[in-house]
Design a protein around this motif. Structure first.
Motif, mmCIF file in Angstrom:
data_model
loop_
_atom_site.group_PDB
_atom_site.id
_atom_site.type_symbol
_atom_site.label_atom_id
_atom_site.label_comp_id
_atom_site.label_asym_id
_atom_site.label_seq_id
_atom_site.Cartn_x
_atom_site.Cartn_y
_atom_site.Cartn_z
ATOM 1 N N LYS A 22 0.831 -1.202 0.000
ATOM 2 C CA LYS A 22 0.000 0.000 0.000
ATOM 3 C C LYS A 22 0.865 1.251 0.000
ATOM 4 C CE LYS A 22 -1.034 1.737 3.917
ATOM 5 N NZ LYS A 22 -1.554 2.124 5.260
ATOM 6 N N SER A 23 1.873 1.267 0.884
ATOM 7 C CA SER A 23 2.718 2.458 1.023
ATOM 8 C C SER A 23 3.448 2.766 -0.283
ATOM 9 C CB SER A 23 3.749 2.237 2.134
ATOM 10 O OG SER A 23 3.077 2.101 3.370
ATOM 11 N N ARG A 27 2.527 5.993 -3.106
ATOM 12 C CA ARG A 27 3.633 6.918 -3.388
ATOM 13 C C ARG A 27 3.995 6.900 -4.872
ATOM 14 N NH1 ARG A 27 4.329 5.488 1.861
ATOM 15 N NH2 ARG A 27 5.668 6.649 3.288
ATOM 16 N N THR A 96 -2.270 7.480 3.257
ATOM 17 C CA THR A 96 -1.229 7.572 2.223
ATOM 18 C C THR A 96 -1.709 8.307 0.977
ATOM 19 O OG1 THR A 96 -1.868 5.398 1.378
ATOM 20 C CG2 THR A 96 0.000 5.472 2.924
ATOM 21 N N SER A 169 2.649 11.390 13.334
ATOM 22 C CA SER A 169 2.644 10.589 12.105
ATOM 23 C C SER A 169 3.822 10.967 11.226
ATOM 24 C CB SER A 169 1.341 10.821 11.336
ATOM 25 O OG SER A 169 1.404 10.189 10.081
ATOM 26 N N SER A 170 4.485 9.947 10.686
ATOM 27 C CA SER A 170 5.567 10.195 9.727
ATOM 28 C C SER A 170 5.015 10.632 8.378
ATOM 29 C CB SER A 170 6.392 8.923 9.543
ATOM 30 O OG SER A 170 5.628 7.944 8.854
ATOM 31 N N GLN A 171 3.718 10.388 8.168
ATOM 32 C CA GLN A 171 3.138 10.732 6.859
ATOM 33 C C GLN A 171 3.182 12.235 6.593
ATOM 34 O OE1 GLN A 171 -0.774 8.985 6.730
ATOM 35 N NE2 GLN A 171 0.011 6.899 6.551
ATOM 36 N N SER A 197 7.495 6.235 13.502
ATOM 37 C CA SER A 197 7.359 5.409 12.284
ATOM 38 C C SER A 197 8.458 5.688 11.259
ATOM 39 C CB SER A 197 5.982 5.650 11.639
ATOM 40 O OG SER A 197 4.945 5.438 12.556
ATOM 41 N N ASP A 313 2.121 -0.894 12.270
ATOM 42 C CA ASP A 313 1.050 -1.673 11.636
ATOM 43 C C ASP A 313 1.218 -3.163 11.939
ATOM 44 O OD1 ASP A 313 0.375 0.788 10.650
ATOM 45 O OD2 ASP A 313 0.645 0.294 8.537
ATOM 46 N N ASN A 336 0.596 6.390 18.696
ATOM 47 C CA ASN A 336 -0.191 6.781 17.510
ATOM 48 C C ASN A 336 -1.145 5.691 16.998
ATOM 49 O OD1 ASN A 336 1.374 5.220 15.746
ATOM 50 N ND2 ASN A 336 2.100 6.960 14.543
ATOM 51 N N LYS A 340 -5.220 6.143 14.322
ATOM 52 C CA LYS A 340 -5.264 5.471 13.013
ATOM 53 C C LYS A 340 -6.712 5.123 12.656
ATOM 54 C CE LYS A 340 -0.448 4.380 13.295
ATOM 55 N NZ LYS A 340 0.343 4.633 12.103
HETATM 56 O O1 LIG Z 1 3.750 6.343 5.117
HETATM 57 C C1 LIG Z 1 3.103 5.297 5.107
HETATM 58 O O2 LIG Z 1 2.939 4.625 4.069
HETATM 59 C C2 LIG Z 1 2.513 4.826 6.370
HETATM 60 C C3 LIG Z 1 2.991 5.279 7.577
HETATM 61 C C4 LIG Z 1 2.497 4.798 8.891
HETATM 62 O O3 LIG Z 1 1.712 5.809 9.477
HETATM 63 P P1 LIG Z 1 2.260 6.815 10.635
HETATM 64 O O4 LIG Z 1 3.462 7.485 10.136
HETATM 65 O O5 LIG Z 1 1.098 7.721 10.833
HETATM 66 O O6 LIG Z 1 2.538 5.954 11.834
HETATM 67 C C5 LIG Z 1 1.655 3.536 8.750
HETATM 68 O O7 LIG Z 1 0.958 3.281 9.938
HETATM 69 C C6 LIG Z 1 0.684 3.653 7.599
HETATM 70 O O8 LIG Z 1 -0.111 2.503 7.467
HETATM 71 C C7 LIG Z 1 1.416 3.828 6.297
#
Ligand SMILES: O=C(O)C1=C[C@@H](OP(=O)(O)O)[C@@H](O)[C@H](O)C1
Ligand SMILES: C=C(OP(=O)(O)O)C(=O)O
Length: 425
Positions: A22-23, A27, A96, A169-171, A197, A313, A336, A340
């Motif tokens: 998925k990630s 992207r 994402t 969140s790293s997002q 993350s 995750d 975190n 979610k």
């Molecule tokens: O960048 C990504 O693809 C993701 C980052 C993670 O989130 P967080 O950075 O909010 O923890 C993860 O939990 C999410 O399923 C996918």
């Protein structure tokens, strides 16, 4: 409500070919859309989160063709020039999609509205919006401060120096990094607080580099991105299998016995969730590592005490493995989980207790002592795909269980229960 009854599974055996990550899928789709030229994406995931990204790209005027299985996409990049969409971009509950699109659309010219499911409106985005606003971005909240939905007047950002809070969140950093090459000037990013993350940032940097943009960073504390750049299309890019999805099959083989070969991720994976397999070795699983696959067998499972911040995750899977390990398991530094798909700390504690485990739910940790007696219950899944998938491990451990609303797995793994059945005896 739909329910899925899972009868006890005595043994697992066979090969699982993972769907795409998925990630990586979301992207890659976004950067291929931003590039000028055509990119063919192979092993794309077909799930709700990806369909939301594809739907948004369509409204933005990006032409994408898919094969019948929707696993090969030919993306005609628009060179950073999007059409103003005729309606708000609906992004479901796909972090994402929502977070990276927020930053990218603030960078490019146009007027946009980003909306989502009710749960998306409860998932904070203030740290990203703060950073974009400091850089001159015109991003406003249409309902509640710090939460979606958002309105964006894109094209106002010139770059500059900015701090971004990385503690939720790293997002948010991922989003800013992906957008920064499109700002007219250079951007210097400093992380405020801790960065959660972290391995997801490696995925971001890796995909950006594949599309021709390199980012300098100093120990994930400061990042430098040159402005005025264009992403370069790729003839062909293959999406690695989903390492978070792999966690259920690593766990299944470790719990039930038999042997599962998992194809699509291995020692060479760019995804941090491959780290779950290392944790499972500590728990007692027997794993043979290859570059792009794993072979997993049962071992004597014992509880562990781990910091799971890097694998939020996959760590949910550990919470149900804990039901079959000797002694308690502690999963720490996962605050975190609360922001979610649902409040995952509360939800996991509640459902694990229903099964019969003794659970301590802390502010940012969970401790699980396995049950002496398992209750045959229906698990509520809170519209959270990972709750549905990880509680299937109860059946893998030889105890019957019912999963409420099993189709919530469509967020990232629509075929999950079929794939599990295909390796179950
Ligand atoms: O960048 C990504 O693809 C993701 C980052 C993670 O989130 P967080 O950075 O909010 O923890 C993860 O939990 C999410 O399923 C996918
Ligand atoms: C947290 C998750 O998703 P999202 O990308 O929406 O944050 C997840 O898939 O577990």
């Amino acid at each position: 409500m739909e329910q899925l009854r899972l009868e006890p599974i005595t043994k697992v055996n066979g090969t699982v070919t993972l769907p795409g990550s998925k990630s990586l899928s979301n992207r890659i789709l976004l950067l291929a859309a931003l590039a000028s030229g055509t990119t063919v994406v192979e092993n794309l995931l077909d799930s709700d989160d990806i369909r939301h990204m594809l739907g948004a790209l369509k409204l933005l005027g990006v032409h994408v063709t898919l094969n019948d299985e929707r696993t090969v996409a030919t993306v005609n990049g628009v060179g950073g020039v999007f059409k103003t969409p005729s309606e708000p971009l609906f992004l479901g509950n796909a972090g994402t999609a929502y977070r990276p699109l927020t930053a990218v659309l603030a960078a490019v010219t146009g007027e946009y509205e980003l909306v989502g499911e009710p749960r998306m409106e409860e998932r904070p985005i203030g740290h990203l919006v703060d950073a974009l606003q400091v850089l001159g971005g015109d991003v406003t909240y249409t309902k509640h401060k710090d939460y979606p939905p958002l309105k964006i007047m894109g094209g106002q950002i010139k770059g500059g120096s900015v701090e971004i809070d990385g503690s939720i969140s790293s997002q948010f950093l991922t989003a800013l990094l992906m957008a920064a090459p499109l700002f007219s000037g250079d951007t210097n990013i400093t992380i405020k607080g801790t960065l959660v993350s972290k391995p997801y940032i490696d995925i971001t940097l890796d995909v950006m580099a594949r599309f021709g943009v390199n980012v300098e960073h100093s120990n994930y504390a400061t990042f430098k991105v040159k402005g005025g750049q264009q992403y370069q299309s790729l003839d062909r890019i293959m999406v690695e299998g989903d390492a978070s999805s792999a966690s259920y099959f690593v766990a299944a083989a470790a719990i039930a016995g038999g042997e599962i070969e998992i194809k699509g991720v291995g020692a060479k994976s760019v995804q941090g969730d491959i780290g779950f397999a290392k944790v499972m070795e500590q728990v007692g699983a027997k794993i043979d590592w290859y570059d792009e696959r794993l072979v997993v067998r049962k071992g004597e499972l014992k509880g562990v005490d781990i910091d799971a911040n890097a694998i939020p995750d996959a760590a949910m899977t550990l919470a149900t493995v804990a039901l079959f390990a000797k002694g308690p398991t502690a999963i720490r530094n996962i605050y975190n989980w609360r922001v979610k798909e649902t409040d995952r700390l509360y939800a996991m504690a509640t459902e694990l207790r229903k099964v019969g485990a003794d659970v301590v739910e802390g502010h940012d940790f969970i401790e699980i002592t396995p049950p002496e007696h398992f209750n045959d219950v229906a698990i509520d899944t809170y519209d959270d795909h990972r709750i549905a998938m990880c509680f299937a491990m109860v059946a893998v451990g030889g105890k019957p269980i019912t999963i409420n609303d099993p189709k919530c797995t469509y967020k990232t793994f629509p075929t999950f229960f079929n794939v599990l059945a295909s390796v179950s005896e």
